[in-house]
Design a protein around this motif. Structure first.
Motif, mmCIF file in Angstrom:
data_model
loop_
_atom_site.group_PDB
_atom_site.id
_atom_site.type_symbol
_atom_site.label_atom_id
_atom_site.label_comp_id
_atom_site.label_asym_id
_atom_site.label_seq_id
_atom_site.Cartn_x
_atom_site.Cartn_y
_atom_site.Cartn_z
ATOM 1 N N SER A 52 13.785 -24.737 -36.224
ATOM 2 C CA SER A 52 13.554 -26.043 -36.726
ATOM 3 C C SER A 52 15.158 -25.971 -37.155
ATOM 4 O O SER A 52 15.782 -25.517 -37.863
ATOM 5 C CB SER A 52 12.537 -26.001 -37.753
ATOM 6 O OG SER A 52 12.601 -26.534 -38.947
ATOM 7 N N LEU A 53 15.069 -27.559 -37.360
ATOM 8 C CA LEU A 53 16.570 -28.748 -37.820
ATOM 9 C C LEU A 53 16.521 -28.454 -39.125
ATOM 10 O O LEU A 53 17.100 -27.792 -39.912
ATOM 11 C CB LEU A 53 16.585 -29.670 -37.592
ATOM 12 C CG LEU A 53 18.316 -30.790 -37.870
ATOM 13 C CD1 LEU A 53 19.611 -29.901 -37.233
ATOM 14 C CD2 LEU A 53 18.180 -32.353 -37.951
ATOM 15 N N GLU A 54 15.330 -28.131 -39.846
ATOM 16 C CA GLU A 54 15.380 -28.207 -41.326
ATOM 17 C C GLU A 54 15.259 -26.448 -42.010
ATOM 18 O O GLU A 54 16.439 -26.846 -42.557
ATOM 19 C CB GLU A 54 13.726 -28.734 -41.597
ATOM 20 C CG GLU A 54 13.512 -30.941 -42.053
ATOM 21 C CD GLU A 54 14.410 -30.896 -42.519
ATOM 22 O OE1 GLU A 54 14.749 -29.792 -43.975
ATOM 23 O OE2 GLU A 54 14.830 -31.713 -42.456
ATOM 24 N N ASP A 55 15.026 -26.285 -41.359
ATOM 25 C CA ASP A 55 14.757 -24.749 -40.991
ATOM 26 C C ASP A 55 17.322 -24.061 -41.189
ATOM 27 O O ASP A 55 17.443 -23.016 -41.814
ATOM 28 C CB ASP A 55 14.535 -23.503 -40.740
ATOM 29 C CG ASP A 55 13.168 -23.538 -40.341
ATOM 30 O OD1 ASP A 55 12.985 -23.608 -42.269
ATOM 31 O OD2 ASP A 55 12.695 -23.475 -39.921
ATOM 32 N N LEU A 56 17.313 -24.572 -40.211
ATOM 33 C CA LEU A 56 18.973 -24.944 -39.807
ATOM 34 C C LEU A 56 19.071 -25.000 -41.229
ATOM 35 O O LEU A 56 20.505 -24.243 -41.169
ATOM 36 C CB LEU A 56 19.390 -24.921 -38.806
ATOM 37 C CG LEU A 56 20.440 -24.874 -37.918
ATOM 38 C CD1 LEU A 56 21.023 -24.933 -36.509
ATOM 39 C CD2 LEU A 56 21.580 -25.851 -38.322
#
Length: 276
Positions: A52-56
């Motif tokens: 996900s963008l948040e994890d990235l």
């Protein structure tokens, strides 16, 4: 160092290949949305992990935005709150509109870059080895960046074999128009001129190297280039006006049968390759 890439098409996918080749990074993370794109990225093994963008954002030391300019602008607010030690690096084709819209919260770690390279292909399958080596990358308005992010960006581009050019975003958009945007407009115009005049059989039979070279970029993504033409509208219109002056000059010399002047005009154009 871990790198997260948003947009694993020609530019992002080729960047992943480059940093892998030179052993610059520990992990390469990727973010994609559509099932088709995700499947192609996995089949091509472009990244170590999709997330996900948040994890990235949390796991990456550098976040690469290798997506169209409009998508970069839409994502700006999603990047607010990212660690001040994380470098954000965009690869958009027009720079002034991006620089003007970077939120103040991330301005110091957001580096505006434009690698001057590419092909007419797009999507994950367009990713190739060697896309960046020997080419130039323009870095804009670095005076607004912290030293950490400025130096990190310069180092990573140098390590994959690029030449660094520093430029103001406004000046970049003018020069990029003449070197890239106008040639695309001309290529699309040439292709449509031929399509409206010649039948397919004649095109197949007679189209030679010169025509193929000039019309090659007309295979580029219409969605992407419509956006670029819109974003750099004023510079493109001015460049088209200047191009039309030269086309009218050719018409005038041929109409007047002034072939000596025409030959001298062509000789002047030959000098471009001495510069290149």
């Amino acid at each position: 160092m871990n790198i997260g890439i948003v947009g694993l098409g020609l530019m992002g996918g080729s960047f992943a290949k480059a940093v892998k080749k030179y052993g610059i990074v520990n992990k390469i993370y990727g973010y994609a949305r559509t099932p088709k794109t995700i499947k192609e990225i996995e089949e091509l093994n472009l990244v170590d992990e999709l997330m996900s963008l948040e994890d990235l954002k949390k796991k990456s030391d550098i976040v690469i935005l290798a997506i169209p300019v409009d998508s970069i602008l839409d994502m700006m607010d999603d990047l607010i709150g990212i660690s001040p030690d994380t470098t954000i690096l965009d690869m958009g084709s027009t720079k002034e509109i991006i620089v003007k819209n970077i939120p103040k919260e991330i301005r110091k770690n957001f580096v505006a870059a434009h690698p001057m390279t590419g092909t007419e292909k797009f999507g994950p399958k367009a990713a190739i080895d060697g896309l960046y080596e020997g080419n130039a990358v323009v870095l804009c308005n670095l005076e607004d960046n912290d030293e950490l992010h400025k130096n990190r960006t310069i180092n990573i581009f140098q390590e994959i074999g690029m030449r660094i050019i520093f430029m103001d975003s406004h000046e970049h958009d003018i020069h990029a128009c003449y070197m890239s945007h106008l040639p695309h407009a001309i290529s699309y115009s040439l292709a449509n001129t031929v399509m409206n005049h010649e039948d397919p059989k004649s095109i197949i039979a007679l189209a030679a190297g010169g025509f193929k070279d000039m019309s090659r970029v007309a295979k580029s993504s219409p969605d992407m280039w419509t956006d670029i033409f819109r974003q750099n509208r004023n510079n493109l219109l001015e460049s088209i006006d200047l191009f039309e002056i030269h086309m009218n000059k050719v018409r005038e010399m041929v109409e007047k049968e002034d072939y000596e002047e025409l030959k001298n005009w062509m000789k002047k154009a030959n000098t471009l390759h001495e510069i290149l």
